[in-house]
Scaffold this active site. Structure first.
Site, PDB file in Angstrom:
ATOM      1  CG  ASN A 298      -1.992   1.186   1.440  1.00 40.31           C
ATOM      2  OD1 ASN A 298      -2.624   1.516   0.552  1.00 40.31           O
ATOM      3  ND2 ASN A 298      -1.516   2.015   2.516  1.00 40.31           N
TER       4      ASN A 298
ATOM      5  CG  ASP B 103      -1.703   5.382  -0.484  1.00 39.30           C
ATOM      6  OD1 ASP B 103      -1.705   4.825   0.419  1.00 39.30           O
ATOM      7  OD2 ASP B 103      -2.710   5.314  -1.717  1.00 39.30           O
TER       8      ASP B 103
ATOM      9  CG  ASP C  97       0.429  -3.124   6.661  1.00 45.85           C
ATOM     10  OD1 ASP C  97      -0.231  -3.478   7.955  1.00 45.85           O
ATOM     11  OD2 ASP C  97       0.555  -2.129   6.251  1.00 45.85           O
TER      12      ASP C  97
ATOM     13  CG  HIS D 182      -6.608   1.092   3.884  1.00 47.81           C
ATOM     14  ND1 HIS D 182      -7.501   1.789   4.181  1.00 47.81           N
ATOM     15  CD2 HIS D 182      -6.287   0.282   4.992  1.00 47.81           C
ATOM     16  CE1 HIS D 182      -8.260   1.658   5.506  1.00 47.81           C
ATOM     17  NE2 HIS D 182      -7.202   0.909   5.952  1.00 47.81           N
TER      18      HIS D 182
ATOM     19  CD  GLU E 154      -3.704  -4.346   8.955  1.00 48.02           C
ATOM     20  OE1 GLU E 154      -3.836  -3.802  10.292  1.00 48.02           O
ATOM     21  OE2 GLU E 154      -3.137  -3.820   8.044  1.00 48.02           O
TER      22      GLU E 154
END
Length: 927
Positions: A187, A287, A318, A322, A352
């Site tokens: 991410n 990001d 992780d 997102h 996650e």
């Protein structure tokens, strides 16, 4: 027409004994299973399959942060960066800096780790990190000891060791039969990119500032996601913020493609909701533009290298929530395929997804084609049960939602389960907080109970390092990351550990600690009885309050039933637990209970469970072989509550034995395709139809496989993609109409009996504050006439619904997807109701998702029995929330009033708003 007003009579049909567990005061019933008309097949149907067990339904994980575990050598403490902690990040007196642990220290303690019964070691990210981030002062800076600020994805952080030392650790673990998992990130990277316009960087939406190509043309990146082409971008003109890379860091990232600022979203900081959840920077972390194929392919190449060169056995991923769906739809299958080419046939990835709603978390294993996600929902349910002594029915409700994960190549049995972690905090902390003033003995008992539930129920248990030594802490994040070796951090030295007089001032590798010994015992027991790890799990019993929750585990091959009963009451509890067979002897394999027991003529096993503990019984004999496959029939496929992109498909199966039901689907004119196999009642799947147009018809069939290889197939039934077109009106028409104020009973057009449509829940609702006591009958009449009406079971022109009422408030609900109309009455009014969610900070709370925040509390309106909260001026935005009861998450309701259900979402234009909670239906509506 008049006949529709009169009671209809239909023959009584026996319940399927598999589901004969009653969810009322002392027992739990999985959805009532009715016999089917389909005759058993003479030959086996080739569509019948066994429920999947990916090679990872027998893993015991140990999750460790290398910097905080064991210091094998002091030579790498400062990472070769010198003694200044603001440069090296090393300061063993500060909880936010490197404390000294390393990979050599991990290898030195493999005996200790394996002694817990661990066969899988999971490391937090170990790649080279930006050593220090912050404002330049020691007080307001911290270090990358945790591994989530990566600058170089190709080498181990020098504070932890070298690539060669990692290979040595992996080889040593493999020699012991242990797997090694890497925590990876796709991410974001470390915070290197700054913005020319501002340092605070509030998020700028795509609507207000769209992306532009290098030539200035507006475009939507989603049009390119999942494809191999993408427009050329210009750092100076393509983004809402102008990315600026400090000269000293222009080449700091490895591989070198990561230094291109156009490969990042550059939209400012996320608020963790809506669009910015996918596009925003995490507290300034850069990001990545994961819609861009350069990023997708680059990340796959990075992690393929670690598989090829180091023999990594899998990845924990992780911040999966997102990153856009299309990224995972490519990353998962391609990386898994590559791992198998390298001889890693059991390579396993889990993500996650920090959410407790199964309709959301399961999307990543179904639609997004990943293997598994961490089970955050289990963590909440386990804490609620073991630490807070909540209703046992809460666990039953939680496990009843497991079929959200069932599809053609994965299911819930693959999910890693856990009790606490490095972000939210430790299970020991939660137990100490939830039971203030309790003795250490009670706290340890509750801790053991939580671990018993985790080891005996479906999924792969994860031990967070230090939990086996009774570690606690003041909270999550840095407060839950203590060292196993002697600490110099004052905040850690103040912790009270469970089950010991030890402190963090000394090493904590005590193999005689009661929790270490308990976890070792549980791991050994499940290794001896593999059905407790990978066997089918069937809900059996749940007390309507603190007490016993019971379930069975059974291996499809061995066909020997285990009964697991856990008790969260502080007194011994006894229950008659339904099983598959009558007069079946059972023997005790775990817990303090009689050594032998036997089911009665009704197949119930009487079990007494001591306070805050568990017992496990094993049947001494196998299930009797089925003489013929049971009948199976499909219910009407309907749009799933909580996710309109899925159809809920349920099969009713006759009989009382172990069955597996395979579901198939086909579009009009297509071929039958398997969409999942379920091995416990209620038999169902939630079929992803997001790729089909709204209004498309999908045909389904179900094939049941009994425990002797016999099969039977249902008649096909069709479902329609998308939400059903709602009627203009729905009326509760029946013998109660005059009590509602109508001129006469059975009036389909009576205004006082009209229901209101709640679009958020896709349900029709009528709340009656005070209906007199009596026996009533009613139906759902659509559009003000009897031309279309539904009775019991959602049957068109069906029998009247019979309702006996003791007087008082009642809520009528109608679901046009199923055509079912029902009446719900409130139980005892709770002491408090709140609406915790992403709007709490706007209400004046200290943070979001706070069930005990005073500003989020509703007040009971005695006039209509509803709880209400009026907000004079809520800021415009997209929000998510739930209803929380009595100031905690122990009892909560989400979309459609489901316990522990999906978050309720609503978009607000700004201004006044009122939240209403109905204690009968548990629906929260927004006006």
């Amino acid at each position: 027409m008049l006949s529709r007003n009169r009671p209809h009579h239909c023959p009584q049909r026996p319940l399927n004994r598999i589901a004969a567990v009653v969810l009322a005061t002392a027992a739990l019933t999985a959805t009532a299973i009715l016999p089917a008309g389909a005759a058993p097949a003479n030959t086996a149907d080739p569509a019948a399959q066994h429920s999947i067990r990916g090679g990872l339904s027998d893993q015991n994980f140990y999750f460790v942060m290398a910097d905080r575990f064991n210091n094998g050598t002091t030579t790498n403490d400062d990472g070769g960066l010198g003694s200044d902690p603001m440069v090296s990040g090393f300061d063993p007196t500060r909880k936010g800096f490197f404390n000294g642990g390393d990979l050599k220290g991990l290898q030195d303690q493999l005996d200790y780790i394996q002694g817990l019964g661990t066969n899988s070691l999971w490391l937090t990210p170990s790649f080279k990190n930006k050593a220090v981030q912050g404002d330049g002062t020691l007080a307001n800076s911290s270090a990358g000891y945790h591994g989530y600020w990566v600058t170089d994805f190709t080498q181990i952080d020098p504070h932890l060791g070298t690539n060669a030392e990692l290979k040595t650790l992996i080889d040593a673990a493999h020699a012991r039969g242990m797997k090694v998992y890497f925590d990876i990130i796709t991410n974001h990277t470390a915070d290197v990119i700054q913005y020319q316009e501002t340092s605070s960087a509030p998020y700028i939406s795509k609507e207000s500032e769209p992306y532009r190509t290098a030539t200035g043309e507006v475009f939507d990146d989603r049009d390119y996601a999942g494809k191999q082409e993408f427009p050329a971008l210009d750092a100076a003109t393509s983004f809402p913020y102008t990315p600026l890379v400090p000269a000293a860091e222009k080449d700091v990232k490895v591989p070198s493609w990561l230094n291109d600022p156009t490969l990042y979203h550059n939209r400012g900081n996320t608020n963790f909701a809506g669009e910015d959840s996918l596009y925003g920077d995490f507290f300034g972390l850069d990001d990545l533009f994961t819609e861009n194929p350069t990023v997708v392919n680059g990340m796959m190449d990075v992690y393929k290298t670690w598989i090829r060169d180091f023999g990594i056995d899998g990845f924990r991923i992780d911040t999966m929530k997102h990153v856009n769906d299309e990224f995972w739809q490519q990353f998962g299958p391609q990386v898994l395929s590559y791992a198998k080419e390298q001889g890693k046939d059991e390579f396993f990835m889990f993500g996650e997804v920090f959410d407790t709603s199964k309709s959301i978390t399961s999307k990543f294993t179904t639609k997004n084609r990943m293997q598994a996600v961490l089970d955050f929902g289990f963590q909440g349910a386990a804490r609620s049960f073991a630490s807070q002594s909540s209703k046992a029915t809460g666990l039953a409700d939680f496990f009843n939602g497991d079929d959200w994960y069932t599809d053609a190549d994965s299911n819930v049995y693959q999910l890693p389960t856990f009790l606490g972690n490095h972000d939210m905090g430790r299970i020991g902390t939660f137990i100490a907080q939830d039971n203030a003033g309790a003795s250490d003995a009670e706290l340890v008992e509750r801790d053991e109970l939580a671990h018993e539930l985790m080891y005996f129920s479906r999924g792969n248990p994860v031990i967070y390092y230090g939990d086996e030594q009774g570690f606690t802490g003041a909270g999550g994040d840095q407060d839950s990351r203590q060292t196993m070796f002697a600490s110099k951090v004052q905040e850690y030295l103040d912790d009270d550990l469970l089950g010991t007089s030890a402190t963090h001032a000394a090493d904590n590798f005590n193999t005689e600690h009661p929790l270490y010994k308990k976890i070792s015992e549980l791991a050994a027991l499940t290794a001896e009885h593999p059905a407790l790890r990978s066997g089918a799990q069937q809900n059996r019993y749940a007390a309507d309050g603190a007490g016993i929750y019971a379930f069975s585990r059974i291996d499809a091959k061995d066909q020997r039933e285990y009964i697991v009963a856990v008790n969260n009451s502080e007194t011994a509890q006894t229950a008659a637990i339904p099983t598959y067979e009558a007069k079946q002897p059972f023997k005790l394999v775990y817990g303090d209970a009689p050594k032998n027991a036997k089911t009665d003529s009704q197949a119930n096993l009487a079990v007494t469970v001591p306070p805050l503990s568990a017992v496990v019984y094993e049947a001494t004999g196998q299930l009797a072989k089925s003489k013929a496959a049971p009948g199976v029939v499909l219910e009407k496929p309907v749009t799933a509550a909580g996710d309109a992109s899925r159809l809920k498909v349920t099969a009713d199966v006759d009989g009382n034995s172990f069955y597996e039901v395979t579901f198939q689907a086909r579009p009009a004119g297509g071929e039958w395709t398997p969409i999942g196999t379920d091995d416990n009642a209620p038999y169902q799947v939630f079929h992803d139809v997001s790729s089909l147009e709204t209004g498309s018809a999908v045909e389904y069939r179900a094939v049941v496989l009994d425990n002797r290889g016999h099969t039977a197939a249902s008649e096909p039934k069709s479902g329609v993609v998308g939400e059903a077109t709602q009627p203009e009106t729905v009326t509760v028409a029946g013998s109660l109409n005059t009590e509602l104020g109508c001129t006469e009973d059975w009036q389909p057009g009576c205004e006082q009996a009209l229901m209101s449509y709640e679009p958020t829940h896709r349900l029709w609702q009528l709340s009656v504050p005070n209906l007199p006591a009596g026996s009533y009958e009613f139906k759902a009449a659509l559009n003000g006439s009897w031309d279309e009406n539904y009775g019991a079971g959602g049957e068109l022109d069906g029998p009247n619904v019979v309702f006996t009422h003791t007087g008082g408030a009642v809520t009528f609900l109608y679901d046009h997807a199923t055509n079912v109309i029902s009446a719900a009455v409130p139980g005892q009014q709770p002491a408090a109701v709140s609406v915790p969610g992403s709007l709490n900070s706007e209400l004046g709370c200290a943070g979001d998702w706070m069930p005990d925040c005073a500003q989020a509390q509703l007040s009971l309106d005695a006039a209509d029995g509803l709880w209400k909260l009026s907000v004079a001026n809520l800021a415009a935005g997209s929000y998510e929330f739930k209803a929380a009861i009595n100031g905690s998450w122990a009892e909560n309701y989400g979309l459609a009033g489901a316990p522990n259900g999906s978050n309720i979402t609503f978009k607000h234009d700004g201004g006044p708003v009122t939240f209403l909670y109905d204690p009968a239906s548990h629906l929260v509506t927004v006006r």
